[in-house]
Design an enzyme around this catalytic site. Structure first.
Site, PDB file in Angstrom:
ATOM      1  N   CYS A  82       0.840  -1.205   0.000  1.00  0.00           N
ATOM      2  CA  CYS A  82       0.000   0.000   0.000  1.00  0.00           C
ATOM      3  C   CYS A  82       0.878   1.259   0.000  1.00  0.00           C
ATOM      4  O   CYS A  82       1.547   1.545  -0.978  1.00  0.00           O
ATOM      5  CB  CYS A  82      -0.975  -0.027   1.175  1.00  0.00           C
ATOM      6  SG  CYS A  82      -2.291   1.215   1.042  1.00  0.00           S
ATOM      7  N   HIS A 169      -3.743  -4.982   0.440  1.00  0.00           N
ATOM      8  CA  HIS A 169      -3.288  -5.405   1.771  1.00  0.00           C
ATOM      9  C   HIS A 169      -3.330  -6.927   1.876  1.00  0.00           C
ATOM     10  O   HIS A 169      -4.373  -7.509   2.171  1.00  0.00           O
ATOM     11  CB  HIS A 169      -4.178  -4.788   2.860  1.00  0.00           C
ATOM     12  CG  HIS A 169      -3.957  -3.328   3.061  1.00  0.00           C
ATOM     13  ND1 HIS A 169      -2.982  -2.830   3.897  1.00  0.00           N
ATOM     14  CD2 HIS A 169      -4.570  -2.244   2.514  1.00  0.00           C
ATOM     15  CE1 HIS A 169      -3.008  -1.505   3.880  1.00  0.00           C
ATOM     16  NE2 HIS A 169      -3.956  -1.125   3.040  1.00  0.00           N
ATOM     17  N   GLU A 171      -2.030  -8.668   4.198  1.00  0.00           N
ATOM     18  CA  GLU A 171      -1.993  -9.103   5.604  1.00  0.00           C
ATOM     19  C   GLU A 171      -3.373  -9.337   6.210  1.00  0.00           C
ATOM     20  O   GLU A 171      -3.492  -9.975   7.258  1.00  0.00           O
ATOM     21  CB  GLU A 171      -1.215  -8.091   6.453  1.00  0.00           C
ATOM     22  CG  GLU A 171      -1.903  -6.760   6.700  1.00  0.00           C
ATOM     23  CD  GLU A 171      -1.691  -5.730   5.610  1.00  0.00           C
ATOM     24  OE1 GLU A 171      -1.881  -4.529   5.875  1.00  0.00           O
ATOM     25  OE2 GLU A 171      -1.336  -6.120   4.465  1.00  0.00           O
TER      26      GLU A 171
END
Length: 273
Positions: A82, A169, A171
């Site tokens: 990001c 993202h 994660e």
């Protein structure tokens, strides 16, 4: 081969701790460091790889966090996520479009080349986005791997320099293939082995306690709560009978807690109370 941790460089991301956790879930040790740490200090940790986190800023804002470009010249594999992805593109001469269409939440990404960081990816995958600007043109030497409606460059890599980046993202669980991407970066792109698991935390702490205490005697205040109980158990594991715990029944404990500490905890651990 580097022997240090994977460094997660925090640009103020709400998910920075989560990135560090995902790295550990991939069986590689990670540490979180602030973006303000000088790059020389980061490299002095002998990192096996570096991950640049997201963040709330725009690379165009006055005072926006940045990073010394020499981090990209150190030969350490780097993954930008990001904002970290945008910083990488911006510092290396790419075009970050401040007039781009923002994307927030579930966003379909089209994979243009399923190789390297995105090896074996399906042509389309759902991702989780949160960005107001986007990379319009990748820096020289980078190959564009994916795009979305609002991000002409949603993933890129320069395998010769081991530099990788994604706008989304990986994660978060809302990106279904996110953990696979992180594992691919660590194990295939960076070439790291499985070298860590949660049990290492106990082993590391026990070794540190033994080195610190030596042959000295130790007193530990035991409250009956989780924190002091875990601390006492770790210290006892490290130094055994050199530890004496002190427990004060001040009359304000929960019902049965005194007996639980005096009998159950002591019986389970063998700690001197």
């Amino acid at each position: 081969m580097a022997k240090g941790p994977v460094l997660v460089v925090d640009f103020g991301a709400q998910y920075a701790q989560l990135i560090a956790r995902r790295v550990r879930e991939a069986n590689v040790y990670s540490e979180l460091v602030p973006h303000s740490m000088p790059v020389d200090e980061m490299l002095a940790k002998d990192p096996q790889a570096i991950i640049l986190s997201g963040g709330p800023a725009s690379v165009y804002e006055p005072g926006a966090p940045d990073i010394d470009p020499k981090i990209f010249e150190a030969g350490v594999p780097v993954l930008g996520i990001c904002y970290g992805f945008q910083v990488m593109a911006h510092e290396l001469g790419g075009d970050v479009d401040k007039a781009a269409l923002g994307e927030y939440g579930k966003t379909p990404a089209t994979i243009d080349d399923s190789e390297g960081l995105l090896a074996n990816s399906p042509v389309e995958q759902n991702t989780w986005m949160s960005h107001g600007v986007a990379v319009k043109r990748a820096p020289e030497g980078f190959k564009v791997l994916a795009h979305t409606e609002g991000a002409p460059v949603a993933a890129m890599q320069d395998e010769s320099r081991k530099l990788y980046g994604v706008q989304w993202h990986p994660e978060v669980k809302h990106t279904p293939l996110g953990q696979e991407l992180i594992s691919t970066f660590l194990h295939k792109c960076a070439g790291l082995d499985n070298n860590w698991n949660p049990s290492n935390i106990i082993e590391d702490q026990v070794a540190k306690i033994r080195a610190e205490v030596g042959n000295a005697q130790v007193i530990c205040g035991l409250s009956g709560g989780v924190d002091s109980a875990v601390a006492a158990a770790l210290v006892h594991k490290a130094i055994g009978d050199q530890l004496t715990c002190v427990f004060v029944d001040h009359g304000l404990l929960r019902k049965g807690e005194v007996e639980q500490v005096k009998h159950d905890f002591v019986e389970a651990t063998g700690i001197k109370l």
